[in-house]
Structures are given as structure tokens and as C-alpha cells.
Design a protein around this motif. Structure first.
Motif, PDB file in Angstrom:
ATOM      1  N   PHE A 211      32.422  17.320   6.604  1.00 13.14           N
ATOM      2  CA  PHE A 211      32.536  18.631   7.225  1.00 13.14           C
ATOM      3  C   PHE A 211      33.096  19.670   6.246  1.00 13.14           C
ATOM      4  CE2 PHE A 211      32.189  15.769  10.801  1.00 13.14           C
ATOM      5  CZ  PHE A 211      31.272  16.440  11.597  1.00 13.14           C
ATOM      6  N   GLY A 212      33.122  19.301   4.953  1.00 16.78           N
ATOM      7  CA  GLY A 212      33.499  20.260   3.935  1.00 16.78           C
ATOM      8  C   GLY A 212      34.869  19.976   3.338  1.00 16.78           C
ATOM      9  N   VAL A 213      35.481  21.034   2.824  1.00 15.40           N
ATOM     10  CA  VAL A 213      36.761  20.949   2.114  1.00 15.40           C
ATOM     11  C   VAL A 213      37.878  21.433   3.036  1.00 15.40           C
ATOM     12  CG1 VAL A 213      38.043  21.676   0.073  1.00 15.40           C
ATOM     13  CG2 VAL A 213      35.546  21.395  -0.047  1.00 15.40           C
ATOM     14  N   PRO A 214      38.864  20.588   3.353  1.00 12.77           N
ATOM     15  CA  PRO A 214      39.954  21.016   4.235  1.00 12.77           C
ATOM     16  C   PRO A 214      40.872  22.047   3.578  1.00 12.77           C
ATOM     17  CG  PRO A 214      39.731  18.623   4.230  1.00 12.77           C
ATOM     18  CD  PRO A 214      38.908  19.150   3.082  1.00 12.77           C
ATOM     19  N   SER A 215      41.572  22.765   4.428  1.00 13.85           N
ATOM     20  CA  SER A 215      42.554  23.754   3.990  1.00 13.85           C
ATOM     21  C   SER A 215      43.874  23.453   4.682  1.00 13.85           C
ATOM     22  CB  SER A 215      42.087  25.168   4.345  1.00 13.85           C
ATOM     23  OG  SER A 215      43.164  26.074   4.372  1.00 13.85           O
ATOM     24  N   LEU A 216      44.924  23.240   3.906  1.00 17.06           N
ATOM     25  CA  LEU A 216      46.240  22.994   4.505  1.00 17.06           C
ATOM     26  C   LEU A 216      46.678  24.191   5.335  1.00 17.06           C
ATOM     27  CD1 LEU A 216      48.723  21.168   4.810  1.00 17.06           C
ATOM     28  CD2 LEU A 216      49.654  22.246   2.755  1.00 17.06           C
TER      29      LEU A 216
END
Length: 830
Positions: free
Chosen positions: A618-623
């Protein structure tokens, strides 16, 4: 963007949003293909003759088993083969009262093959079934009792040879009959698991077959590692009657610890001086299951105590001689050290480390290190015994060297699923596992980027349903003039494996991508690694050099584990299912990913988006997105429990509960925004209890249960929404699917509900979203329902539900409106 829109606001945790909705009873009609006609006399007599030919072989098997001291469970394995014009009715072959068990089912080309265990003296059962078929038997009310639906699908019946037990890749069955290798023996449980296990172990050792200590136990299977030649097993196949399946044991991946750094940094002391480490009480830990960690490294010593260094086997020690575990520790603690060392900003670290040596350095007993599933169970137990009440995330960047399973559960991935769901303790304390997807290692394959990424499958055990599976992308593209990188910025890393070649009904994997490094493009020599395109981490021999390089999905996994620990420190009350959901919910695809895997000449379809997910998760997570809401972008998080199934006296288990969530919805504010584009993303996360075997998808399912979600449509009232969800549940149970007719969803209900983590995004106008404030969570088929004899049908199921609304083009404060509808005690101060 205004300051108000940038404000970091805690997520909202509404309570008691669900109402219990019992399912309406429906009669499930399963549609089947027409049954071919056979010449009843000719076909029945032919099968009767084949059964008669089995009798002397059954006597021979009985004598062999008794000679080995086997007293219980004597019998013969036979194989049923289908015609090529109809699917074998394999489920009808089992008969529990008579002890007749379906061991495995597989399909090869146009034919299906079912292997069945028949206890001593029970061949008469099949003779009687065929006799009733020949006599065209009728019941008292004139109904047919001739077993035509079963017998007309059977082409032949014969003794099950070694090949009948083989459920792995056919190409992996040894061609050299005398070559001694390690096998996985999958045993049925039968009436007494321990007796079956003891009988098999005794018989195997008497036949000269080595059995490794350490069995994996699942509801209907016990899995052992055995060492033998193919010829030895073939000679013993009649005597070893309790083998249900055979698979080949696996090898671990190479470690990426030998890259030469582009330059050595000498600033570790400066980093330590400006780093504050949280006290060890009541904080989360990243438990690294790897080659051990050398905690004498100055960057690791403050957070890794002697008591937190463990090993599966005492003879292996706890130190790291390969380097891989120490590399992972640095990334799990600091992230990419290039960023930490280049900054002068004070650093606060709110989590600590544990280490369990999962793989030996050298000198272990041959085969001990191959018992990956059992060793992982033992590895998890070590820190939990030492510190049972800690919050921890288990981080494992160790996989096999190939993706041959194509999503099929293995002994190792099933062990992870069992640990994550805490099935042994009835789900009391589920665990969060972060697992690497596995790597592409060959320069020849790197040269065929990204086509080889499509073809190279995710490696065992990363097909685990419950684990968070991590692939790799890269932003590292900066090189000296004249040099270029293989992957463009934001693209899929050349190291990352995918699930594009998996069987379609298996989970969508990987779940997310983190930085995994890039490669230099060299037209003459081919792609090559480089320090500029790698991550910086801790070296396992700090006296020689404190820093080294790391790449690939191993590095990405450690970065994901770090984010999980940061989220656990921020929201310590959340379940592991919720932490997994928040990480995935915060992920977004980069423009480069969409350019790589979505069509450029037409609007993307749901099939196109599934292809994107199977490459890039689902892509690149962001904290930041995982931790904070904003005034125009709010996140609601719900944790709840329902009973998927129930069993009434005298009846078969059936669907039980559905939850209808009435969400604190900003209806008026959304209606006021009218045609403004908005997005709603929904993530549903839960853990299944595994039941692995190769017996098809129907009632022998791997997953204990499934859960699904749906959202009310603008034109529906609640009654119509309930009816639609009821119908969807029945379709799911019968194996049919209505057309997905809500095009505003990215994946849609036919694509998103695979595995045990489901996410989808709805895009439309604010006015259309205004009346979608009801969401249903409902159950789907699983072995808790279909395997009633295991008595798990009344088991409750936990789930985490994350819903976010984003209105990126406006300053309207929808957050405060929703927050006002939630009790103050449920708004958590971060």
C-alpha cells in the motif's frame, strides 16, 4: 497550507460505536458444474476391481507397521484420481466415524488427486459405496442414494506412492534417489496427536530415518523435519502410514553484510552525546530474531542489556559473528545512521532492543538450523520468559532463498501466524511480527529490473497472513556525474520481491515498503551495489570499524520495526492488530510506483491497482500520518470483538454476528463542501488462527475466519444496507460473488478482501461522503465454522478498524466537529 492544517492532533478513539446485528438465516446454494454421465456398470465394476487389488497391499502394509511396533493407527493410504472433465468431489471421501481421513488434495493439469488414509478393515466402506452406486440405490422417499456425485468424478483408485504425498513444487522432488536431504513430514493429528507423533518417530528411526527434535503443532497437523534419501522413503512409504504430506525443507537467504562503505564516519561519540534514551520501564522493545547482536557496540550498549541477549540453543552463544543481526539492530534503533550522524539535532529514542540468536554461527548439529518454524517458536519464548509483561515487536529479516510457495502457507509461515494470534493461549496476548519479503540477489536478475521483480516471488515465511510483510523502495539516487541508478527516485527497489505470481486468492503482499537501497547502473559490468545508494548502520566488529552498509528488504524491515516501536510508545494502549493497521493506513504510493505499475494510456482498473499492491504493497508509510490527525484530515480508530460463528444444539455452525458501526460523522460540514474532492480510507486488521494442510480451499481452509467491511451508500437507508451486507456474507459463504458495482473504491470488495488485512480508499465528492457514516464489519468462511469437530466455532475474534477522511484542498475544520461528538476521556493526549 495554514498553521491550523499543519497542527498535530491526536487520533480519535470513539467507543461503543458498534451495534450487534445478528445475521438473517439464508439457505446457501452452491453452484456446481454439470456432472458427466458414466456407464454405471462399466465404471462401477472397474472401480470395484481396483479396490479389490488394494486388499493384499493393505495386508502387506499392516504387517510392516506391526513389525515396527505400531499398534494404533494401522492402515493404508490410497489415492483417488479425477477425470479431466470434472472436479473431484474430494470432500466426500472422508468419513470421520470410520476414521477415514482426507490427507491432501492437489491438482495437476486437468486432473485432481486426493490422498486418503483408510484404517485397517475399512476398505469395505468404499466397496459398499460403489455397490450402492451399481445398484442405483434409492432412499425411502425415492431420493437417490447412489453416490453418483462422488463416483462419477473418480477415474481411478490406487495405492498412494511417495509422489502422492508430495505437495511442494513438483520440480523440487529429488531426481537422485540416493541423495540424502531434509524433508518436512506433515502428520495428521488423528485421535491422539502425541501417540501418532511417537509412533511415527519410533518407526522412522527404526528404518534409519533421522527425525529432528522439535515438532510444530497445528489444529490438524504436526510438522517434523526428517533426513532421508528419496529411495529410503519410497521403501518405507507403506510402513510410515501417518505421513499426510511431504515437502522439501528450506534454506535461509544470504546475508548482506559485506558491502564496503563509501566512507567511514567517525562521529558516533557526538551522536551519543546528543541522544537521550528512555528508561527501560514501560517502553516498547524491538526483539531482533537474527544472528545475534554484539551489544558492546557503543551505539547499542545503552539500550541492550546482557539479560536481553538470548539464543535458541545455548551452544550457539548470543554473539553475532555474521554481522547481519547487529546491522539490523542499528537500523531498528536509529534508522539510517547517515541521517542521524549528519544532523546536529538532539535525538530522543523511546524504545529499546532485545536479541535472540535464531541462526547458529557454525558447528551446530546438521539440520538443527533448518528447523525454522520450531526455532522461531523457541526464539519467541526466550524473551517472553525473561520479561513476560513487556510490549514488544518481533523483527525478523531472515527468509528462505526462493519464493516457490507462491503464497501457500508453509510450516514456517504457519508457525508465525500461530504465534501472532497466540492460538496456544486462545488469543490472550497476540504478537506483532514484522517480516522481510525476501530479496533478489543475483546481478543477472538485477539487470532485468523491474521484470524480474514481477517474477521473483516473496520468500518464506513472509506469506504469513498475520505478519506485517515489508518490501523495499528507494529514494537513494544521488551519484557522481556520469553514473546513474537502476531505480528512479521513489521507485521499487531492485532488491524487492513481489506477489504478482502468487495464486490469486492468497493475501496481497507485501503490505508496505521502506527504504531498501538502490544499485548503480553499469552498462558494461551490470548493476552493482554502492555506498552512496545504501543505508548506514552499526558494524558487528566495532573495534575494526563502527559503521557499515545495509540494503534490501532486511534494512527495510528494521526501519518498519522502528516505526512500530515508535507507534507503540505513542499509543501504548493499542493492540498489535491496531499498530499493524496504523502503519499500513499511513502508507501512500509514490508517483514513481504508480508510473511503473499503472497504465499510462487509460484509466486504471481495479485489476491494475491489485497489480500495484502486489508489487508495492500500500506504499510508503509515514510516521507523522500514523501518529497525528490534522484539522482537515482526521483518523478514527476502533478496536472491537465479535463472534463470527455460533453453533446451536443439533445444528451445524452458522454465521453469528455482524457489527454495524455508527461513526461520529461530520455530515453537515461535508455537505457544505459540496463538490469538493475528498477521500475516505478504511483499514481492517485482524489475526487468524492457522490450520495448514494441502486439502483445498473449501471446508479445509487455512484461516480460522475471515472478516469483511462495507460502507453504507448515499442512496441506502439502514435497512437496505443491512440486507446488502447479509447478502454479501451469504455470497462469500457459497463461493459466489456479485458484481462490485461501487466504482469509487480503488480496489473494491472483490479485490481487497484477501488475507487478514484489508484496506481500500473511496474517492468522491464531500456531499457524496456525507451520508456514508455507517460501516459494517461481518464474518466470512473459515475452519472455525467448517471443521466443527475441532470445537472452535464459539471463539471470539478481535479486530482493529481505522477510518480516515481527508479533504486536502480546503481549510474546513472537520476534526473539531468529530472530536466534539466523542467523550473527552476517549481523546488520547499524545
Amino acid at each position: 497550507m495554514t498553521d491550523q492544517r499543519r497542527a498535530n492532533l491526536p487520533h480519535l478513539f470513539p467507543q461503543n460505536t458498534s451495534s450487534l446485528e445478528p445475521f438473517t438465516s439464508h439457505r446457501v446454494v452452491v453452484r456446481t458444474s454439470p456432472l458427466p454421465e458414466r456407464d454405471r456398470a462399466q465404471h462401477g465394476n472397474a472401480l470395484q476391481g481396483q479396490i479389490q487389488q488394494l486388499r493384499p497391499i493393505a495386508e502387506q502394509a499392516k504387517e510392516a507397521q506391526q513389525a515396527l511396533g505400531i499398534q494404533d493407527g494401522i492402515g493404508l493410504r490410497i489415492q483417488f484420481e479425477s477425470f479431466n472433465d470434472v472436479k473431484l468431489a474430494f470432500e466426500s471421501l472422508a468419513n470421520k466415524p470410520k476414521g477415514i481421513e482426507l490427507l491432501n488434495y492437489k491438482e495437476e493439469g486437468e486432473h485432481g488427486f486426493a490422498t486418503v488414509f483408510v484404517p485397517d478393515g475399512k476398505l469395505d466402506y468404499f466397496e459398499r459405496v460403489i455397490a450402492e452406486y451399481l445398484n442405483d440405490r434409492k432412499g425411502a422417499k425415492g431420493q437417490s442414494l447412489d453416490h453418483k456425485a462422488l463416483i462419477n468424478t473418480i477415474q481411478s483408485i490406487h495405492v498412494a506412492q511417495l509422489e502422492a504425498l508430495w505437495t511442494d513444487d513438483p520440480e523440487l522432488l529429488p531426481t537422485d534417489d540416493n541423495n540424502v536431504i531434509w524433508w518436512e513430514a506433515w502428520l495428521p493429528v488423528r485421535e491422539n496427536r502425541e501417540a501418532t507423533l511417537a509412533n511415527f518417530t519410533q518407526a522412522a528411526e527404526m528404518l534409519g530415518i533421522r527425525v529432528l527434535d522439535g515438532a510444530l503443532r497445528f489444529p490438524e497437523r504436526t510438522i517434523l523435519l526428517i533426513q532421508s534419501s528419496k529411495a529410503q522413503l519410497q521403501r518405507s512409504v507403506l510402513a510410515l502410514n501417518s505421513i499426510a504430506e511431504l515437502r522439501r525443507a528450506k534454506e535461509t537467504a544470504d546475508f548482506f553484510d559485506s558491502f564496503t562503505p563509501a566512507e567511514q564516519h567517525q562521529w558516533t561519540e557526538d551522536l551519543l552525546e546528543r541522544t537521550t534514551f528512555a528508561a527501560p520501564e514501560n517502553i516498547p522493545y524491538v526483539c531482533i530474531l537474527d544472528t545475534g547482536v554484539n551489544h558492546g557496540h557503543p551505539l547499542l550498549a545503552p539500550v541492550l542489556a546482557n539479560l536481553d541477549l538470548h539464543t535458541v540453543e545455548p551452544d550457539w552463544g548470543v554473539d553475532d559473528r555474521h554481522g547481519h543481526g547487529t546491522n539490523m539492530a542499528g537500523l531498528a534503533l536509529y534508522g539510517d545512521l547517515s541521517n542521524a550522524l549528519d544532523s546536529a539535532v538532539p535525538l530522543t529514542i523511546g524504545h529499546r532492543l532485545e536479541s535472540v540468536k535464531l541462526l547458529p554461527s557454525n558447528g551446530a548439529n546438521a539440520g538443527d538450523e533448518k528447523n525454522y518454524g520450531y526455532n522461531t517458536v523457541e526464539a519467541v519464548a526466550r524473551p517472553e520468559i525473561t520479561a513476560p509483561f513487556r510490549a514488544r515487536v518481533f523483527s525478523m529479516a531472515v527468509t528462505t532463498i526462493d519464493g516457490r510457495d507462491r503464497g501457500r502457507p508453509s510450516s514456517w509461515s504457519s508457525a508465525l501466524d500461530r504465534l501472532a494470534s497466540d492460538a496456544d493461549a486462545q488469543g490472550a496476548t497476540p504478537r506483532l511480527f514484522v517480516i522481510s519479503a525476501g530479496n533478489i540477489r543475483s546481478p543477472t536478475d538485477w539487470a532485468a529490473y523491474p521484470e524480474r521483480n514481477t517474477l521473483m516471488g516473496i520468500c518464506d515465511p513472509a506469506q504469513s497472513w498475520n505478519a506485517l510483510t515489508v518490501g523495499a523502495f528507494t529514494d537513494l539516487v544521488d551519484l557522481p556525474p556520469g553514473l546513474s541508478a537502476v531505480a528512479e527516485q521513489g521507485g521499487l527497489s531492485p532488491f524487492s520481491t513481489t506477489s504478482q505470481n502468487w495464486v490469486n486468492h492468497y493475501p496481497l503482499k507485501p503490505d508496505v515498503l521502506f527504504e531498501g537501497g538502490n544499485l548503480i547502473q553499469d552498462d558494461l559490468m551490470g548493476p552493482a551495489t554502492a555506498g552512496e545508494l545504501s543505508l548506514l548502520t552499526t558494524h558487528h566488529l566495532p573495534t575494526e570499524r563502527p559503521l557499515t552498509l545495509a540494503t534490501a528488504t532486511s534494512a527495510a524491515t528494521s526501519l518498519c520495526s522502528r516505526m512500530a516501536a515508535q507507534l507503540m510508545a505513542t499509543y501504548p494502549q493499542l493492540w498489535p492488530e491496531s499498530i499493524r493497521a496504523l502503519i499500513v493506513h499511513s502508507a501512500e504510493w509514490t508517483d514513481a510506483m504508480k508510473a511503473m505499475f499503472l497504465p499510462k494510456d487509460r484509466p486504471p482498473t481495479k485489476q491494475d491497482y491489485e497489480r500495484l499492491v502486489r508489487h508495492c504493497g500500500f506504499g510508503v508509510p509515514s510516521l507523522e500520518r500514523a501518529v497525528w490527525s490534522a484539522s482537515n484530515s482526521l483518523t478514527l480508530a476502533v478496536e472491537d470483538t465479535l463472534h463470527p460463528f455460533k453453533k446451536l444444539r443439533g445444528k451445524e455452525p452458522s454465521l453469528c454476528d455482524m457489527h454495524l458501526h455508527e461513526l461520529p460523522w461530520p455530515k453537515d460540514e461535508l455537505e457544505a463542501l459540496g463538490a469538493t474532492p475528498v477521500e475516505m480510507t478504511v483499514t481492517l486488521s485482524y489475526f487468524i488462527e492457522p490450520n495448514p494442510s494441502a486439502r483445498g480451499r473449501s471446508r479445509y481452509r487455512y484461516e480460522s475466519h475471515g472478516l469483511r467491511f462495507d460502507v453504507k451508500r448515499p442512496t441506502e437507508d439502514l435497512a437496505r444496507f443491512r440486507a446488502r451486507v447479509n447478502a454479501a456474507a451469504v455470497d462469500d459463504e457459497s463461493g459466489t460473488s456479485n458484481q462490485d458495482n461501487d466504482p469509487a473504491w480503488t480496489l473494491g470488495k472483490l479485490k481487497r478482501h484477501k488475507g487478514s488485512l484489508h484496506q481500500d480508499t473511496w474517492k468522491g465528492t464531500a456531499a457524496a461522503l456525507a451520508s456514508r457514516g455507517y460501516l459494517a464489519v461481518y464474518p466470512s468462511l473459515g475452519w472455525w465454522k467448517t471443521r466443527a469437530a475441532l470445537e472452535r466455532y464459539n471463539t471470539p475474534a478481535r479486530y482493529a478498524l481505522i477510518i480516515s477522511i481527508r479533504a486536502p484542498e480546503v481549510d474546513t475544520d472537520i476534526y473539531s466537529v468529530v472530536a466534539a461528538k466523542i467523550a473527552p476521556e476517549n481523546i488520547i493526549q499524545v
